[in-house]
Design a protein around this motif. Structure first.
Motif, mmCIF file in Angstrom:
data_model
loop_
_atom_site.group_PDB
_atom_site.id
_atom_site.type_symbol
_atom_site.label_atom_id
_atom_site.label_comp_id
_atom_site.label_asym_id
_atom_site.label_seq_id
_atom_site.Cartn_x
_atom_site.Cartn_y
_atom_site.Cartn_z
ATOM 1 N N GLN A 159 25.663 -61.121 -53.692
ATOM 2 C CA GLN A 159 26.468 -60.537 -51.834
ATOM 3 C C GLN A 159 25.650 -60.916 -50.815
ATOM 4 O O GLN A 159 24.361 -61.293 -50.939
ATOM 5 C CB GLN A 159 26.068 -59.128 -51.495
ATOM 6 N N TYR A 160 26.363 -60.220 -48.955
ATOM 7 C CA TYR A 160 25.066 -61.493 -48.458
ATOM 8 C C TYR A 160 24.650 -60.287 -47.700
ATOM 9 O O TYR A 160 24.455 -58.920 -48.118
ATOM 10 C CB TYR A 160 26.046 -61.827 -47.102
ATOM 11 N N LEU A 161 23.345 -60.795 -46.974
ATOM 12 C CA LEU A 161 22.173 -58.929 -46.218
ATOM 13 C C LEU A 161 22.715 -59.338 -45.601
ATOM 14 O O LEU A 161 22.055 -57.595 -45.148
ATOM 15 C CB LEU A 161 20.912 -60.255 -45.936
ATOM 16 N N ASP A 162 23.784 -59.351 -45.130
ATOM 17 C CA ASP A 162 24.322 -57.894 -44.159
ATOM 18 C C ASP A 162 25.510 -56.328 -45.343
ATOM 19 O O ASP A 162 26.208 -56.373 -43.720
ATOM 20 C CB ASP A 162 25.251 -57.837 -43.194
ATOM 21 N N GLU A 163 25.277 -56.782 -46.562
ATOM 22 C CA GLU A 163 26.040 -55.705 -47.413
ATOM 23 C C GLU A 163 24.852 -54.608 -47.823
ATOM 24 O O GLU A 163 24.064 -54.957 -47.979
ATOM 25 C CB GLU A 163 26.020 -56.384 -48.228
ATOM 26 N N PRO A 164 25.246 -53.652 -48.144
ATOM 27 C CA PRO A 164 24.014 -52.555 -48.494
ATOM 28 C C PRO A 164 23.783 -53.143 -49.741
ATOM 29 O O PRO A 164 24.234 -53.236 -50.765
ATOM 30 C CB PRO A 164 25.488 -51.050 -48.253
ATOM 31 N N LEU A 165 22.744 -52.925 -49.992
ATOM 32 C CA LEU A 165 21.560 -52.994 -50.718
ATOM 33 C C LEU A 165 20.596 -51.932 -51.722
ATOM 34 O O LEU A 165 19.668 -51.601 -50.740
ATOM 35 C CB LEU A 165 20.935 -54.154 -50.618
ATOM 36 N N LEU A 166 20.678 -51.067 -52.843
ATOM 37 C CA LEU A 166 20.080 -50.454 -52.684
ATOM 38 C C LEU A 166 18.937 -50.343 -53.873
ATOM 39 O O LEU A 166 19.101 -50.935 -54.435
ATOM 40 C CB LEU A 166 20.974 -49.513 -53.596
ATOM 41 N N LEU A 167 17.876 -50.017 -53.247
ATOM 42 C CA LEU A 167 16.497 -49.949 -54.098
ATOM 43 C C LEU A 167 15.834 -49.191 -54.536
ATOM 44 O O LEU A 167 15.948 -48.167 -53.918
ATOM 45 C CB LEU A 167 15.011 -51.350 -52.844
ATOM 46 N N GLN A 168 15.847 -49.143 -56.064
ATOM 47 C CA GLN A 168 15.822 -48.386 -56.642
ATOM 48 C C GLN A 168 14.264 -48.111 -56.835
ATOM 49 O O GLN A 168 12.985 -48.667 -56.426
ATOM 50 C CB GLN A 168 16.365 -48.453 -57.750
ATOM 51 N N GLU A 169 13.687 -46.366 -57.039
ATOM 52 C CA GLU A 169 12.393 -46.174 -56.698
ATOM 53 C C GLU A 169 12.279 -46.710 -57.794
ATOM 54 O O GLU A 169 12.378 -46.382 -59.696
ATOM 55 C CB GLU A 169 12.141 -44.614 -56.643
ATOM 56 N N LEU A 195 17.482 -56.003 -41.156
ATOM 57 C CA LEU A 195 16.233 -56.282 -42.406
ATOM 58 C C LEU A 195 15.216 -55.684 -42.042
ATOM 59 O O LEU A 195 14.557 -54.783 -42.939
ATOM 60 C CB LEU A 195 16.709 -57.515 -42.335
ATOM 61 N N ALA A 196 14.709 -55.887 -40.652
ATOM 62 C CA ALA A 196 12.748 -56.208 -40.142
ATOM 63 C C ALA A 196 13.136 -54.229 -40.181
ATOM 64 O O ALA A 196 11.691 -53.905 -40.225
ATOM 65 C CB ALA A 196 12.831 -57.051 -39.237
ATOM 66 N N ASN A 197 14.427 -53.421 -39.548
ATOM 67 C CA ASN A 197 13.805 -52.339 -38.966
ATOM 68 C C ASN A 197 13.776 -51.818 -40.502
ATOM 69 O O ASN A 197 13.569 -50.607 -40.715
ATOM 70 C CB ASN A 197 15.022 -52.035 -37.830
ATOM 71 N N THR A 198 14.712 -52.174 -41.611
ATOM 72 C CA THR A 198 14.367 -51.199 -42.572
ATOM 73 C C THR A 198 13.236 -51.576 -43.648
ATOM 74 O O THR A 198 12.521 -50.801 -43.919
ATOM 75 C CB THR A 198 15.320 -51.502 -43.822
ATOM 76 N N ILE A 199 12.811 -52.539 -43.794
ATOM 77 C CA ILE A 199 11.729 -53.006 -44.672
ATOM 78 C C ILE A 199 10.472 -52.775 -44.017
ATOM 79 O O ILE A 199 9.422 -52.503 -44.793
ATOM 80 C CB ILE A 199 11.218 -54.618 -44.549
ATOM 81 N N LYS A 200 9.532 -51.986 -42.909
ATOM 82 C CA LYS A 200 9.130 -51.957 -41.943
ATOM 83 C C LYS A 200 8.806 -50.467 -43.093
ATOM 84 O O LYS A 200 7.381 -49.514 -42.618
ATOM 85 C CB LYS A 200 8.602 -51.423 -40.860
ATOM 86 N N SER A 201 9.769 -50.025 -43.192
ATOM 87 C CA SER A 201 9.852 -48.347 -43.564
ATOM 88 C C SER A 201 8.932 -48.506 -45.624
ATOM 89 O O SER A 201 8.921 -47.218 -45.917
ATOM 90 C CB SER A 201 10.812 -47.256 -43.654
ATOM 91 N N ILE A 202 8.791 -49.792 -46.194
ATOM 92 C CA ILE A 202 8.896 -49.790 -47.562
ATOM 93 C C ILE A 202 7.062 -49.063 -47.505
ATOM 94 O O ILE A 202 5.994 -49.820 -47.190
ATOM 95 C CB ILE A 202 9.309 -50.612 -47.915
ATOM 96 N N ALA A 203 6.771 -48.469 -48.857
ATOM 97 C CA ALA A 203 5.363 -47.642 -48.127
ATOM 98 C C ALA A 203 4.823 -49.105 -49.374
ATOM 99 O O ALA A 203 5.639 -49.326 -50.562
ATOM 100 C CB ALA A 203 6.213 -46.135 -49.962
ATOM 101 N N GLY A 204 3.484 -48.666 -48.796
ATOM 102 C CA GLY A 204 2.339 -49.392 -50.204
ATOM 103 C C GLY A 204 1.860 -50.657 -48.800
ATOM 104 O O GLY A 204 2.490 -51.031 -47.602
ATOM 105 N N LYS A 205 1.412 -51.605 -49.770
ATOM 106 C CA LYS A 205 1.466 -52.794 -48.924
ATOM 107 C C LYS A 205 2.625 -53.538 -48.886
ATOM 108 O O LYS A 205 3.204 -53.713 -50.370
ATOM 109 C CB LYS A 205 0.045 -53.910 -50.191
ATOM 110 N N ASN A 206 2.474 -54.923 -48.317
ATOM 111 C CA ASN A 206 3.699 -55.893 -47.742
ATOM 112 C C ASN A 206 3.046 -56.768 -47.607
ATOM 113 O O ASN A 206 2.676 -56.758 -46.329
ATOM 114 C CB ASN A 206 5.339 -54.724 -47.438
ATOM 115 N N PHE A 207 4.138 -58.341 -48.613
ATOM 116 C CA PHE A 207 4.083 -59.250 -47.404
ATOM 117 C C PHE A 207 5.466 -59.767 -47.182
ATOM 118 O O PHE A 207 6.266 -59.880 -47.918
ATOM 119 C CB PHE A 207 3.000 -59.858 -48.577
ATOM 120 N N LEU A 208 5.524 -60.772 -46.140
ATOM 121 C CA LEU A 208 6.528 -61.520 -46.077
ATOM 122 C C LEU A 208 6.071 -62.660 -45.920
ATOM 123 O O LEU A 208 5.220 -62.985 -45.246
ATOM 124 C CB LEU A 208 7.451 -61.288 -45.097
#
Length: 282
Positions: A159-169, A195-208
């Motif tokens: 898929q493209y990035l503008d389509e929904p992607l469900l990240l499982q826990e 994308l940026a608005n969503t990933i900022k809420s991913i818990a824990g340490k984040n590297f991009l």
């Protein structure tokens, strides 16, 4: 069938790492030029590799012409940031527009070199609109993991990035985000704000980690990404030169080539404990 067999053989040729796959592909291309895609045909059909690859012949050409330089560029960027000293027991890796998985492979091979790859489990998300590229990426990572005894679970999304992607826990306390040589693509740029608005809420340490060639379109993508990553605690934005010994398709020879790339890295932590089932979409 011939090209499918070649890709399979190149993957199976891996004994140490991605370099084996690349060199096997180059050797095949050199001896089978009449059966492969020309530079002009590839350039015109894929709009200079910004359109999804459509077949195995295009995948082989892309590997031969571009993959080694892309691998070296993202690996160099990863190496200047400390991603190993306190690596989590379970790490989520999201490769946006993954192509043939070069960025994920570079990240894992760097961890192998640092002696920490077997200390963690990796939940890998590969996002790519090309079916042929996605298939190669999955098989390459599985081969690498098998050789180095790395525990990986791979999730593929055609898929493209503008389509929904469900990240499982998966109880991951660390996430590595990878954007390798995709910031010049219009559909990627359109997806960056959401994308940026969503990933900022991913818990824990984040590297991009993001790399791109020094093209005008890339600068637009770089600036857009930087502008939308205002929440990051640490930012590195630089141009880097790299000498890469690689096969040059147009010259039909191996040469050491100097090239410049834009390199962006971001780090942030999120104390939220509930980032389950994140939806990445515009």
């Amino acid at each position: 069938m011939k090209t499918q067999l070649q890709i399979k053989n190149a993957i199976n040729s891996i004994e140490l790492g991605f370099v084996d796959f690349y060199e096997n592909m180059v050797e095949y291309y050199q001896h089978q030029k009449n059966d492969n895609v020309s530079y002009a045909d590839f350039r015109d059909r894929t709009n200079r590799a910004t359109n999804p690859l459509a077949c195995e012949k295009e995948a082989i050409f892309y590997t031969v012409a571009y993959s080694w330089q892309h691998y070296q560029t993202i690996k160099k960027l990863i190496s200047i940031i400390d991603v190993t000293s306190d690596i989590a027991e379970k790490v989520r890796v999201i490769d946006y527009g993954c192509g043939q998985g070069t960025a994920t492979i570079a990240y894992l091979e760097y961890l192998v070199e640092q002696g920490v790859a077997t200390k963690s489990e990796f939940e890998i998300y590969l996002i790519e609109p090309s079916a042929v590229s996605l298939s190669i990426a999955k098989r390459l990572i599985e081969r690498l993991a098998d050789i180095h005894d790395i525990h990986v679970t791979i999730h593929t999304y055609k898929q493209y990035l503008d389509e929904p992607l469900l990240l499982q826990e998966e109880s991951c306390s660390e996430t590595v985000h990878l954007l390798s040589n995709v910031l010049d693509i219009g559909s990627i740029q359109s997806a960056i704000p959401a994308l940026a608005n969503t990933i900022k809420s991913i818990a824990g340490k984040n590297f991009l980690f993001a790399t791109a060639p020094c093209y005008a379109n890339s600068w637009s993508g770089n600036n857009l990404l930087s502008d939308n990553m205002h929440f990051a605690e640490s930012v590195v934005n630089s141009n880097s030169g790299l000498n890469t010994h690689m096969y040059l398709v147009l010259n039909d020879c191996w040469q050491t080539r100097y090239s410049k790339a834009s390199q962006l890295s971001f780090y942030w932590e999120n104390d939220q404990t509930n980032s389950n089932n994140l939806m990445l979409a515009a």
